[in-house]
Design an enzyme around this catalytic site. Sequence first.
Site, PDB file in Angstrom:
ATOM      1  N   SER A   1      46.663  85.324  48.475  1.00  0.00           N
ATOM      2  CA  SER A   1      47.910  85.494  47.717  1.00  0.00           C
ATOM      3  C   SER A   1      47.811  86.639  46.729  1.00  0.00           C
ATOM      4  O   SER A   1      46.789  87.276  46.588  1.00  0.00           O
ATOM      5  CB  SER A   1      48.268  84.203  47.015  1.00  0.00           C
ATOM      6  OG  SER A   1      47.167  83.749  46.272  1.00  0.00           O
TER       7      SER A   1
ATOM      8  N   ASN B   1      37.728  83.252  45.818  1.00  0.00           N
ATOM      9  CA  ASN B   1      37.855  82.805  47.206  1.00  0.00           C
ATOM     10  C   ASN B   1      38.754  81.604  47.388  1.00  0.00           C
ATOM     11  O   ASN B   1      39.130  81.266  48.502  1.00  0.00           O
ATOM     12  CB  ASN B   1      36.473  82.543  47.796  1.00  0.00           C
ATOM     13  CG  ASN B   1      35.791  83.849  48.090  1.00  0.00           C
ATOM     14  OD1 ASN B   1      36.281  84.633  48.886  1.00  0.00           O
ATOM     15  ND2 ASN B   1      34.698  84.122  47.399  1.00  0.00           N
TER      16      ASN B   1
ATOM     17  N   GLU C   1      31.040  88.827  45.164  1.00  0.00           N
ATOM     18  CA  GLU C   1      32.228  88.275  44.521  1.00  0.00           C
ATOM     19  C   GLU C   1      31.844  87.363  43.362  1.00  0.00           C
ATOM     20  O   GLU C   1      31.199  86.333  43.544  1.00  0.00           O
ATOM     21  CB  GLU C   1      33.101  87.542  45.543  1.00  0.00           C
ATOM     22  CG  GLU C   1      33.855  88.528  46.408  1.00  0.00           C
ATOM     23  CD  GLU C   1      34.661  87.885  47.534  1.00  0.00           C
ATOM     24  OE1 GLU C   1      35.508  88.596  48.095  1.00  0.00           O
ATOM     25  OE2 GLU C   1      34.443  86.709  47.832  1.00  0.00           O
TER      26      GLU C   1
ATOM     27  N   THR D   1      27.711  93.761  54.557  1.00  0.00           N
ATOM     28  CA  THR D   1      28.836  94.594  54.067  1.00  0.00           C
ATOM     29  C   THR D   1      30.139  94.638  54.810  1.00  0.00           C
ATOM     30  O   THR D   1      30.891  95.587  54.607  1.00  0.00           O
ATOM     31  CB  THR D   1      28.501  96.093  54.068  1.00  0.00           C
ATOM     32  OG1 THR D   1      28.430  96.564  55.362  1.00  0.00           O
ATOM     33  CG2 THR D   1      27.357  96.438  53.249  1.00  0.00           C
TER      34      THR D   1
ATOM     35  N   THR E   1      38.127  96.167  49.604  1.00  0.00           N
ATOM     36  CA  THR E   1      39.122  95.078  49.547  1.00  0.00           C
ATOM     37  C   THR E   1      38.990  94.377  48.185  1.00  0.00           C
ATOM     38  O   THR E   1      39.620  94.800  47.228  1.00  0.00           O
ATOM     39  CB  THR E   1      38.968  94.079  50.711  1.00  0.00           C
ATOM     40  OG1 THR E   1      37.646  93.556  50.716  1.00  0.00           O
ATOM     41  CG2 THR E   1      39.286  94.724  52.041  1.00  0.00           C
TER      42      THR E   1
ATOM     43  N   LYS F   1      31.517  98.767  51.968  1.00  0.00           N
ATOM     44  CA  LYS F   1      32.347  97.820  51.221  1.00  0.00           C
ATOM     45  C   LYS F   1      31.766  96.433  51.441  1.00  0.00           C
ATOM     46  O   LYS F   1      31.151  96.165  52.473  1.00  0.00           O
ATOM     47  CB  LYS F   1      33.811  97.900  51.638  1.00  0.00           C
ATOM     48  CG  LYS F   1      34.145  97.454  53.008  1.00  0.00           C
ATOM     49  CD  LYS F   1      34.418  96.003  53.147  1.00  0.00           C
ATOM     50  CE  LYS F   1      35.383  95.526  52.083  1.00  0.00           C
ATOM     51  NZ  LYS F   1      35.441  94.035  52.124  1.00  0.00           N
TER      52      LYS F   1
END
Lengths: 438, 438
Positions: B438, B433, B300, B211, B174, B200
């Site tokens: 969007s 985040n 992230e 994960t 993702t 992932k």
Amino acid sequence: MALSRNSIRFLSDKAARFVPKTGTYPKGFLVGGIHCGVKKDGKSLDLAMLSNEHSNEAVAAGVFTKNKFKAAPVQVSSRILKEKKGEGINSLIINSGNANAVTGSQGIKDANDMVTVTDSVLKNPHNSSLVMSTGVIGNNLPIDNILGGIPKLALDNLGNTHDHWIKCAEAICTTDTFPKLVSKQFEINGVTYRLAGLAKGAGMICPNMATLLGFFVTDAPVTSSALNQIVKYAVDRSFNSISVDGDMSTNDTIVAIANGAAGGEVIDNSSSSAESFVILQNEITSFAQQLAQLVVRDGEGATKFITIKVKDALSYNDGKKIASSIANSSLFKTAMYGKDANWGRILCAIGYSNVASDHSINPNKTSVSFIPSDGSEKLNLLVEGEPETVDEQRASEILQHEDLEIEVNLGTGGGQEATFWTCDLTHEYVTINGDYRS
Amino acid sequence: MALSRNSIRFLSDKAARFVPKTGTYPKGFLVGGIHCGVKKDGKSLDLAMLSNEHSNEAVAAGVFTKNKFKAAPVQVSSRILKEKKGEGINSLIINSGNANAVTGSQGIKDANDMVTVTDSVLKNPHNSSLVMSTGVIGNNLPIDNILGGIPKLALDNLGNTHDHWIKCAEAICTTDTFPKLVSKQFEINGVTYRLAGLAKGAGMICPNMATLLGFFVTDAPVTSSALNQIVKYAVDRSFNSISVDGDMSTNDTIVAIANGAAGGEVIDNSSSSAESFVILQNEITSFAQQLAQLVVRDGEGATKFITIKVKDALSYNDGKKIASSIANSSLFKTAMYGKDANWGRILCAIGYSNVASDHSINPNKTSVSFIPSDGSEKLNLLVEGEPETVDEQRASEILQHEDLEIEVNLGTGGGQEATFWTCDLTHEYVTINGDYRS
């Protein structure tokens, strides 16, 4: 002119909105703040004092960090409070800029010396003062500057004006962007009493002891045992119901002091003064919430003030755990910063909260809504486990507001409610904390 | 050319360093990934499949999220695994882009349909497939696109080349910035076996299931009971010992499948195959750690890869709780981002970790050091509770490295050790985040 000249660094939008221009302060207490030489800029206020000048000995109650690494002032203050059973505590000495934490035996000696010199200058009996410190961990205090500052502060800089209170509040700040001061009056049995308090917060704020430091004082007459019970109740629902980043500091301390200077019947926790006790408890709780909320308002880098209300929980503790879990979720906090109605992250945080029983959460009974701060109709996101088709335009409007409220209804039938306050997680938080020491 | 054409979006520095150019894959498994129409860009891979083509029925074991809001695929897969007692599980079907979480009864139907269509196309007996989903919460799947994609993927896009494995790894991503794929060989009793796995991760990674999604397969012969025991042990020390932001998702799932295609004696958890069992457990544990570490590498917005080693704990669980507490501290993580040797925040996090006993932490026995990733001498920050005078220049040099290691020695005499992996908390994390949907 309410703000002192030293307040020039606080001339932010938030300082303008949240720092009172005036106040009514409890009788018999003198306060003040000076620069003594802990903060390196050579001018910011870094030493604060409170002194009970009334002929009554004051009583005190405190709540301290549960962190296993307790800073020296926490060890010293909690010991004094215990030894004195909360009685005869007449002053507070507080420095900012250095936490006196993880400072070994020298740290304990320094904290004791702060107490001894304060008692001596104020002509208190031995061990009548409590000590607090906040700031960087792991460096010994510049103790000579502090011990030298104490007489200067005690003899020339104490008073009971609004300006003295503002200076006292400023002197305990570290990364705070405004001093946090609240005062109010209330009545019990026709006698008017006053409450005043201040706190410092910003980062490292979490449930189980927030604000790093705070204290509040009242001129109501109350026994130390009743005050102790009230403070625990109030702190649970205020400073222990806020979160900025979920960290619990080595120094967190909230102290309450009452000198009874306003007179009236002494309030205790026996049945005979039950009504007065409840009034005082409610007044102190809502007062502590007001003070604690200021800490959240000033969360490091915060742009949102978020209220999380969990309704119809099986127990208050369940509700609080769930509210706390949401409040501490980095994903939820960044979504609020980004004005993103990502209620999935709210559900996630509900789902991994560490609640007591299997019946505490039922996915098919759980509802989540936004409560707009302008009083307009609430926006349902999830109703009894089923996602609503969310009007994104409406959600976006609500999320523009600085004040947000999330309502979670657990539908357990238990009917208990808990409220938690938090802020968003922002770029500015990362900037501030990525380089705190330099 | 190892990377498929769809990999163009992954051409980052990290993709170049952490995505293998080749691999050796277990016998008898076919994999693949296509775009079927979940992700809105119309091209990114979003449907992955694994199929056991060997004549042996495969066995499987899984570890699922403990979140109370379990996504539909988690509910369906854990039910199938339980009903089949881990036996006869021959395929996996996974979509990315939509988590099929909090999607009510339609969500359960969709997850079941994914299993049914996969079984049917692959000519499996009923309920021989497990299903996983990852992505946004609260929207129903575009199920027609997925069910239409399954035959296309199964019939025309499965294979056992490196490129097929890369595509499969890509199709479960993702916000990942690179696909996470690991493969290796090992020997037991002279027979060569292979392990391959993918995962992932990126955000919402925390202890107790990381994960979001991952699976690994082997051609070693093992009973479902032994595999189950090994997977629990391995996941505890890998995917449950990593943290990006402390959030636990509704979808977290790790599945292991073994088809025995490489032959040799079947490994079970009886004493007769004890030695083989231990070898397989160690191989799978270190393999799972390698895969889990890639998830942290791709946290992230992460710029640092941080290993936290807690030594001389009273118990493994104590050590892990303390390591986890440090790994989840926003203040610690921002300090590492800011290259700030603020060990006070490490101590703080040790101090508020929720360890079992009063003897688990002794402030006067605790030591903290940085272990430089270039193999140079370690830098002590705290030795048995006393702060060292830290050479800030040296600390700053160490903190420039991408890979950091914190060593905490609790000095309890218990001798247990736990390791945890995490990343820093950065501006980019907040950016990602703050506007995920969007």
